[in-house]
Design a protein around this motif. Structure first.
Motif, PDB file in Angstrom:
ATOM      1  N   ASP A 140      49.440  38.583  41.685  1.00 28.73           N
ATOM      2  CA  ASP A 140      50.212  38.309  40.468  1.00 28.73           C
ATOM      3  C   ASP A 140      51.559  37.664  40.787  1.00 28.73           C
ATOM      4  O   ASP A 140      52.040  36.802  40.059  1.00 28.73           O
ATOM      5  CB  ASP A 140      50.446  39.612  39.688  1.00 28.73           C
ATOM      6  N   GLN A 141      52.151  38.102  41.900  1.00 34.82           N
ATOM      7  CA  GLN A 141      53.497  37.646  42.242  1.00 34.82           C
ATOM      8  C   GLN A 141      53.504  36.282  42.913  1.00 34.82           C
ATOM      9  O   GLN A 141      54.426  35.480  42.715  1.00 34.82           O
ATOM     10  CB  GLN A 141      54.153  38.683  43.158  1.00 34.82           C
ATOM     11  N   PHE A 142      52.468  36.004  43.717  1.00 37.34           N
ATOM     12  CA  PHE A 142      52.451  34.765  44.506  1.00 37.34           C
ATOM     13  C   PHE A 142      51.218  33.931  44.129  1.00 37.34           C
ATOM     14  O   PHE A 142      50.081  34.344  44.391  1.00 37.34           O
ATOM     15  CB  PHE A 142      52.432  35.082  46.003  1.00 37.34           C
ATOM     16  N   PRO A 143      51.416  32.752  43.562  1.00 34.26           N
ATOM     17  CA  PRO A 143      50.280  31.919  43.144  1.00 34.26           C
ATOM     18  C   PRO A 143      49.437  31.423  44.311  1.00 34.26           C
ATOM     19  O   PRO A 143      48.308  30.961  44.098  1.00 34.26           O
ATOM     20  CB  PRO A 143      50.955  30.756  42.406  1.00 34.26           C
ATOM     21  N   GLY A 144      49.957  31.520  45.536  1.00 36.97           N
ATOM     22  CA  GLY A 144      49.195  31.056  46.696  1.00 36.97           C
ATOM     23  C   GLY A 144      48.140  32.024  47.172  1.00 36.97           C
ATOM     24  O   GLY A 144      47.426  31.733  48.135  1.00 36.97           O
ATOM     25  N   LEU A 145      48.004  33.191  46.499  1.00 36.13           N
ATOM     26  CA  LEU A 145      47.001  34.181  46.891  1.00 36.13           C
ATOM     27  C   LEU A 145      46.049  34.434  45.735  1.00 36.13           C
ATOM     28  O   LEU A 145      46.476  34.758  44.619  1.00 36.13           O
ATOM     29  CB  LEU A 145      47.669  35.493  47.303  1.00 36.13           C
ATOM     30  N   THR A 146      44.757  34.289  45.999  1.00 36.70           N
ATOM     31  CA  THR A 146      43.707  34.645  45.042  1.00 36.70           C
ATOM     32  C   THR A 146      42.886  35.772  45.634  1.00 36.70           C
ATOM     33  O   THR A 146      42.409  35.675  46.781  1.00 36.70           O
ATOM     34  CB  THR A 146      42.793  33.441  44.749  1.00 36.70           C
ATOM     35  N   VAL A 147      42.720  36.863  44.890  1.00 38.25           N
ATOM     36  CA  VAL A 147      41.991  38.037  45.384  1.00 38.25           C
ATOM     37  C   VAL A 147      40.725  38.226  44.557  1.00 38.25           C
ATOM     38  O   VAL A 147      40.780  38.304  43.324  1.00 38.25           O
ATOM     39  CB  VAL A 147      42.871  39.308  45.318  1.00 38.25           C
ATOM     40  N   LYS A 148      39.583  38.309  45.242  1.00 34.63           N
ATOM     41  CA  LYS A 148      38.292  38.582  44.597  1.00 34.63           C
ATOM     42  C   LYS A 148      37.709  39.846  45.224  1.00 34.63           C
ATOM     43  O   LYS A 148      37.325  39.849  46.396  1.00 34.63           O
ATOM     44  CB  LYS A 148      37.327  37.405  44.811  1.00 34.63           C
ATOM     45  N   HIS A 149      37.684  40.938  44.444  1.00 33.22           N
ATOM     46  CA  HIS A 149      37.054  42.171  44.921  1.00 33.22           C
ATOM     47  C   HIS A 149      35.569  42.171  44.567  1.00 33.22           C
ATOM     48  O   HIS A 149      35.184  41.756  43.461  1.00 33.22           O
ATOM     49  CB  HIS A 149      37.727  43.400  44.295  1.00 33.22           C
ATOM     50  N   TRP A 150      34.768  42.649  45.507  1.00 33.66           N
ATOM     51  CA  TRP A 150      33.328  42.759  45.279  1.00 33.66           C
ATOM     52  C   TRP A 150      32.943  44.207  45.582  1.00 33.66           C
ATOM     53  O   TRP A 150      33.124  44.679  46.700  1.00 33.66           O
ATOM     54  CB  TRP A 150      32.566  41.809  46.196  1.00 33.66           C
ATOM     55  N   PHE A 151      32.408  44.909  44.575  1.00 36.48           N
ATOM     56  CA  PHE A 151      32.087  46.323  44.734  1.00 36.48           C
ATOM     57  C   PHE A 151      30.575  46.523  44.816  1.00 36.48           C
ATOM     58  O   PHE A 151      29.832  46.031  43.960  1.00 36.48           O
ATOM     59  CB  PHE A 151      32.684  47.139  43.584  1.00 36.48           C
ATOM     60  N   THR A 152      30.151  47.242  45.831  1.00 37.77           N
ATOM     61  CA  THR A 152      28.716  47.354  46.120  1.00 37.77           C
ATOM     62  C   THR A 152      28.057  48.540  45.436  1.00 37.77           C
ATOM     63  O   THR A 152      26.839  48.602  45.351  1.00 37.77           O
ATOM     64  CB  THR A 152      28.491  47.468  47.628  1.00 37.77           C
ATOM     65  N   ARG A 153      28.840  49.520  44.958  1.00 39.32           N
ATOM     66  CA  ARG A 153      28.241  50.701  44.317  1.00 39.32           C
ATOM     67  C   ARG A 153      28.659  50.862  42.864  1.00 39.32           C
ATOM     68  O   ARG A 153      27.839  51.082  42.005  1.00 39.32           O
ATOM     69  CB  ARG A 153      28.594  51.967  45.110  1.00 39.32           C
ATOM     70  N   ASP A 154      29.962  50.808  42.604  1.00 33.98           N
ATOM     71  CA  ASP A 154      30.435  51.035  41.243  1.00 33.98           C
ATOM     72  C   ASP A 154      31.702  50.224  41.026  1.00 33.98           C
ATOM     73  O   ASP A 154      32.738  50.490  41.633  1.00 33.98           O
ATOM     74  CB  ASP A 154      30.717  52.522  41.032  1.00 33.98           C
ATOM     75  N   SER A 155      31.619  49.241  40.139  1.00 34.65           N
ATOM     76  CA  SER A 155      32.768  48.383  39.868  1.00 34.65           C
ATOM     77  C   SER A 155      33.601  48.888  38.708  1.00 34.65           C
ATOM     78  O   SER A 155      34.657  48.336  38.404  1.00 34.65           O
ATOM     79  CB  SER A 155      32.300  46.960  39.561  1.00 34.65           C
ATOM     80  N   GLY A 156      33.131  49.945  38.041  1.00 36.14           N
ATOM     81  CA  GLY A 156      33.840  50.429  36.873  1.00 36.14           C
ATOM     82  C   GLY A 156      33.551  49.599  35.637  1.00 36.14           C
ATOM     83  O   GLY A 156      34.165  49.778  34.591  1.00 36.14           O
ATOM     84  N   THR A 157      32.615  48.666  35.728  1.00 32.99           N
ATOM     85  CA  THR A 157      32.224  47.818  34.599  1.00 32.99           C
ATOM     86  C   THR A 157      30.711  47.872  34.438  1.00 32.99           C
ATOM     87  O   THR A 157      30.014  48.600  35.147  1.00 32.99           O
ATOM     88  CB  THR A 157      32.656  46.362  34.821  1.00 32.99           C
ATOM     89  N   ASP A 158      30.213  47.100  33.495  1.00 32.72           N
ATOM     90  CA  ASP A 158      28.758  47.044  33.270  1.00 32.72           C
ATOM     91  C   ASP A 158      28.063  46.103  34.255  1.00 32.72           C
ATOM     92  O   ASP A 158      26.835  45.987  34.240  1.00 32.72           O
ATOM     93  CB  ASP A 158      28.461  46.585  31.842  1.00 32.72           C
TER      94      ASP A 158
END
Length: 360
Positions: free
Chosen positions: A188-206
């Motif tokens: 959020d603070q630095f536009p030069g960083l993009t973060v993509k999390h990938w969850f293998t068991r439970d992402s907290g979403t559908d």
């Protein structure tokens, strides 16, 4: 020089039966001419199983580069054990390691370390470091493989307005994801960083939870369409890294595999290198054990209670070198059978090829 020798003799007389450096060590535990040490300054729980340990090293420590690792020694039940850990702090800051409670030594560090504890240290090592010249980067990590990359991100992103970093990190759940909130705040603070999390068991979403598939480029194309044009760094479990290597070789441009830098936490073993094994005798310890051909001599010794020297446990640091008294051993990385009397054997990457006697 003569005056210095006289002073040393006088100090020895005053501190007998201790050596002068031993007395100094009572006053300042970081002062030791025999062993580099560090004092724990802060302990931070990252996840239910992972802890970051910040420490201030004594004289002799070399400032670490982002992405390097260091051997750390900890005493458990009066026995000093050495393991290698990636340094997760930014370069230019006091070092820190982030430890996951897996195995006896890492569990003791993660669960029991307190501020003020003393760690035994070796100097930083490793060439899993940032490129010399600025360029777009892809960081591909899984589990605790994020720790050296976190040092890189903390070092690069806040200091370089031209940074262009995409991090794809795979974890079981958001609660298991190391540095989860900090990474989102940095993005959020630095536009030069993009973060993509990938969850293998439970992402907290559908969204369906599954492993990041690197058998082809489909998932990677979705997460980072220009992955072929970036210098890539990958760290994580062996299967994850093997799949990444094959993908870069198969689906990248002809020279893209040169843009993939790998950091492994375990040795890359050659499939099928296990042979008949044999009886391993630890002569000084008066112990012996029958093991299979796929069991390292280091694991064999620790399994029967022998205090074995060790460090990286993957054939790099050579801290585990042990004299061979008799027998032959098989290198688990290459399948080569070798061994002469008196030869120093890397016990972490060699197994018994018949009866073996070790001088330990």
């Amino acid at each position: 020089m003569a005056q210095i020798r006289v002073l040393r003799r006088m100090a020895s007389i005053l501190t007998t039966p201790l050596a002068p450096e031993d007395v100094l060590g009572l006053i300042n535990p970081l002062s030791s001419s025999r062993q580099l040490r560090g004092v724990v300054t802060k302990v931070v729980r990252e996840t239910p199983d992972s802890t970051t340990i910040h420490f201030r090293p004594g004289r002799g420590w070399n400032p670490h580069a982002a992405g390097q690792w260091a051997r750390v020694g900890v005493e458990i039940d009066g026995v000093r054990h050495w393991r290698s850990y990636s340094l997760s702090a930014a370069a230019g800051h006091d070092p820190a390691i982030t430890v996951t409670a897996i195995g006896v030594v890492s569990t003791a560090l993660a669960r029991d370390t307190k501020t003020g504890d003393i760690l035994f240290l070796d100097t930083p090592q490793g060439d899993f470091t940032l490129p010399e010249h600025p360029r777009p980067l892809l960081m591909l990590t899984a589990g605790s493989g994020l720790t050296p990359v976190m040092s890189m991100i903390r070092t690069l992103v806040p200091r370089r307005p031209d940074a262009d970093v995409v991090l794809i990190h795979s974890a079981r759940t958001p609660a298991d994801a190391l540095f989860h909130d900090e990474l989102l705040e940095l993005a959020d603070q630095f536009p030069g960083l993009t973060v993509k999390h990938w969850f293998t068991r439970d992402s907290g979403t559908d969204a369906p939870a599954r492993r990041l598939d690197l058998s082809d480029a489909t998932d990677l194309e979705t997460l980072c369409p220009d992955w072929r044009d970036r210098a890539a760094y990958a760290c994580g479990p062996a299967e994850f890294l093997d799949a990444a290597t094959e993908l870069w070789l198969r689906d990248g441009h002809d020279d893209t595999h040169e843009n993939l830098t790998i950091e492994r936490f375990a040795p890359a073993l050659l499939p099928g290198t296990g042979g008949e094994g044999g009886l391993v005798t630890f002569e000084k310890s008066d112990k012996e054990v029958e093991v299979g051909g796929d069991v390292s001599l280091l694991d064999a010794g620790e399994g029967c209670g022998v205090v074995m020297p060790s460090g990286c446990r993957m054939g790099i640091c050579r801290s585990c070198l042990t004299p061979l008294v008799a027998g032959k051993v098989r290198d688990l990385r290459t399948g080569e059978v070798h061994g002469d009397e008196g030869e120093l054997i890397q016990t972490c990457v060699n197994a018994a090829a018949g009866p073996v006697h070790l001088d330990i």
